[in-house]
Design a protein around this motif. Structure first.
Motif, PDB file in Angstrom:
ATOM      1  N   THR A 165      73.761  40.676  38.415  1.00 39.59           N
ATOM      2  CA  THR A 165      73.837  40.578  36.962  1.00 39.59           C
ATOM      3  C   THR A 165      72.478  40.246  36.371  1.00 39.59           C
ATOM      4  O   THR A 165      71.749  39.397  36.888  1.00 39.59           O
ATOM      5  CB  THR A 165      74.837  39.488  36.553  1.00 39.59           C
ATOM      6  N   ILE A 190      68.405  41.390  28.717  1.00 41.90           N
ATOM      7  CA  ILE A 190      69.369  42.089  27.879  1.00 41.90           C
ATOM      8  C   ILE A 190      68.738  42.359  26.511  1.00 41.90           C
ATOM      9  O   ILE A 190      68.363  41.415  25.813  1.00 41.90           O
ATOM     10  CB  ILE A 190      70.662  41.261  27.695  1.00 41.90           C
ATOM     11  N   GLY A 197      74.274  44.630  23.682  1.00 39.61           N
ATOM     12  CA  GLY A 197      75.165  45.702  24.104  1.00 39.61           C
ATOM     13  C   GLY A 197      75.279  46.813  23.082  1.00 39.61           C
ATOM     14  O   GLY A 197      74.531  46.875  22.097  1.00 39.61           O
ATOM     15  N   ASP A 198      76.236  47.698  23.313  1.00 43.90           N
ATOM     16  CA  ASP A 198      76.445  48.885  22.494  1.00 43.90           C
ATOM     17  C   ASP A 198      77.104  48.516  21.168  1.00 43.90           C
ATOM     18  O   ASP A 198      78.241  48.045  21.161  1.00 43.90           O
ATOM     19  CB  ASP A 198      77.321  49.873  23.270  1.00 43.90           C
ATOM     20  N   PRO A 248      75.255  38.220  29.548  1.00 42.69           N
ATOM     21  CA  PRO A 248      74.969  39.350  30.457  1.00 42.69           C
ATOM     22  C   PRO A 248      76.204  39.901  31.160  1.00 42.69           C
ATOM     23  O   PRO A 248      76.223  41.072  31.567  1.00 42.69           O
ATOM     24  CB  PRO A 248      73.984  38.748  31.467  1.00 42.69           C
ATOM     25  N   GLY A 298      77.498  44.652  29.173  1.00 45.33           N
ATOM     26  CA  GLY A 298      77.568  45.991  29.735  1.00 45.33           C
ATOM     27  C   GLY A 298      78.725  46.806  29.196  1.00 45.33           C
ATOM     28  O   GLY A 298      78.685  48.038  29.194  1.00 45.33           O
ATOM     29  N   ARG A 299      79.753  46.128  28.684  1.00 46.00           N
ATOM     30  CA  ARG A 299      80.934  46.835  28.174  1.00 46.00           C
ATOM     31  C   ARG A 299      81.128  46.650  26.664  1.00 46.00           C
ATOM     32  O   ARG A 299      81.611  47.565  25.990  1.00 46.00           O
ATOM     33  CB  ARG A 299      82.176  46.334  28.902  1.00 46.00           C
TER      34      ARG A 299
END
Length: 330
Positions: free
Chosen positions: A2, A8, A28-29, A53, A57-58
């Motif tokens: 990770t 990030i 993130g997105d 973190p 990622g999602r």
């Protein structure tokens, strides 16, 4: 492996609300589902450095400094720390970062207390998709629990509220005008606070994250106790919610005893509970557990079933008077 928080990518924005500038950090997105992280006292968004973190990622992960903390506007007015004001700040952040979709929430300590205020508001089911609560009760529910126990028969009815009173005794000192602010101003240091958290949580120093404003946050944030404790404990309101709620209950929490959550099913129609043999600061000691539990509740909202550790739990949408309880190994 990770990534660390420093690896990030992050964007920053300021949300203006009722005369306060709230420092907001996003990871993130931005097109993914939004998870908002809310800290308590005396923390800032840095509390979540170990958790972010694991989620970024999602999800579109958002962490902000609540009023009076970190880079957000400071205030010396007790009234500015009332739960109604803090809940309104939360909704302002949610509207700014996810205007078209409801958000999921993970909150700790006073951050959880203020989100409890938010999830019991009429607009909650339209704006909040799920709430994972860590070491922070609804004050009205806690007060009602105390009153119900004191009316019951037997020594247990006295013992449980008594142990909670002992655990909460420090709040009386924190509410004393002047003295606690002087004490923290003179005696509090990052080294001492880090050592205290290590002892309470049995966690490594490298997993504990503070903002450069820690000492200011300790002193200024004390007003949250004066603004809320007596008002809610002496005159509890009937506060209910249909937002799916997941309780993460720390068995070694120095502030709130696990029994204090036992009646939560009376006010929450969709409730799950995980009992963890941990101390108060689980964002530092158990970041993986919090990230996994939050993700599982998000999936439950989407799929209709909460799966924890491969075990299917009570379907979301089936009200329970008693929550499904999971005991999590250390």
């Amino acid at each position: 492996m990770t990534a660390s928080i420093s690896e990030i990518p992050a964007t920053e924005r300021t949300v203006h609300h009722r005369g306060f500038d709230l420092a907001v950090h996003e990871y993130g997105d931005p097109d993914a589902e939004t998870v908002i992280l809310v800290h308590g006292w005396p923390d800032t968004h840095h509390l979540w450095n170990g958790v972010i973190p694991l989620l970024a990622g999602r999800f579109h992960v958002v962490a902000y400094d609540t009023r009076g903390h970190g880079a957000s506007t400071r205030t010396a007015r007790v009234a500015d720390f009332r739960l109604a004001e803090l809940a309104a700040d939360f909704y302002a952040v949610a509207d700014a970062v996810s205007p078209d979709r409801p958000v999921h929430v993970l909150a700790h300590d006073w951050g959880s207390v203020q989100v409890w205020e938010a999830v019991c508001e009429p607009q909650a089911t339209d704006r909040i998709a799920s709430f994972t609560s860590v070491s922070g009760p609804n004050l009205d529910h806690l007060a009602a629990w105390v009153r119900a126990r004191l009316r019951g028969p037997g020594p247990r009815s006295i013992w449980q509220p008594f142990t909670q009173l002992l655990s909460s005794a420090y709040t009386g000192f924190f509410m004393t005008p002047g003295l606690p602010r002087l004490a923290f101003g003179l005696l509090a240091t990052e080294q001492r606070w880090r050592r205290f958290i290590q002892l309470m949580n049995d966690t490594a120093p490298s997993t504990i994250f503070f903002a450069p404003t820690l000492k200011q946050d300790m002193v200024n944030g004390l007003l949250i106790y004066r603004a809320n404790i007596l008002a809610h404990m002496l005159k509890p309101r009937e506060r209910t919610t249909d937002v799916p709620v997941q309780l993460i209950v720390a068995g070694r929490d120095i502030a709130v005893r696990p029994a204090g959550y036992d009646d939560s099913g009376q006010w929450v129609s969709r409730l799950w509970r995980r009992d963890v043999p941990a101390g108060h600061w689980m964002p530092f000691s158990h970041p993986e557990l919090l990230a996994t539990a939050t993700t599982e509740l998000v999936d439950a909202v989407e799929n209709g079933v909460l799966t924890a550790g491969g075990e299917e739990q009570t379907p979301v949408g089936e009200p329970r008077k008693q929550p499904r309880r999971l005991r999590v190994a250390e």
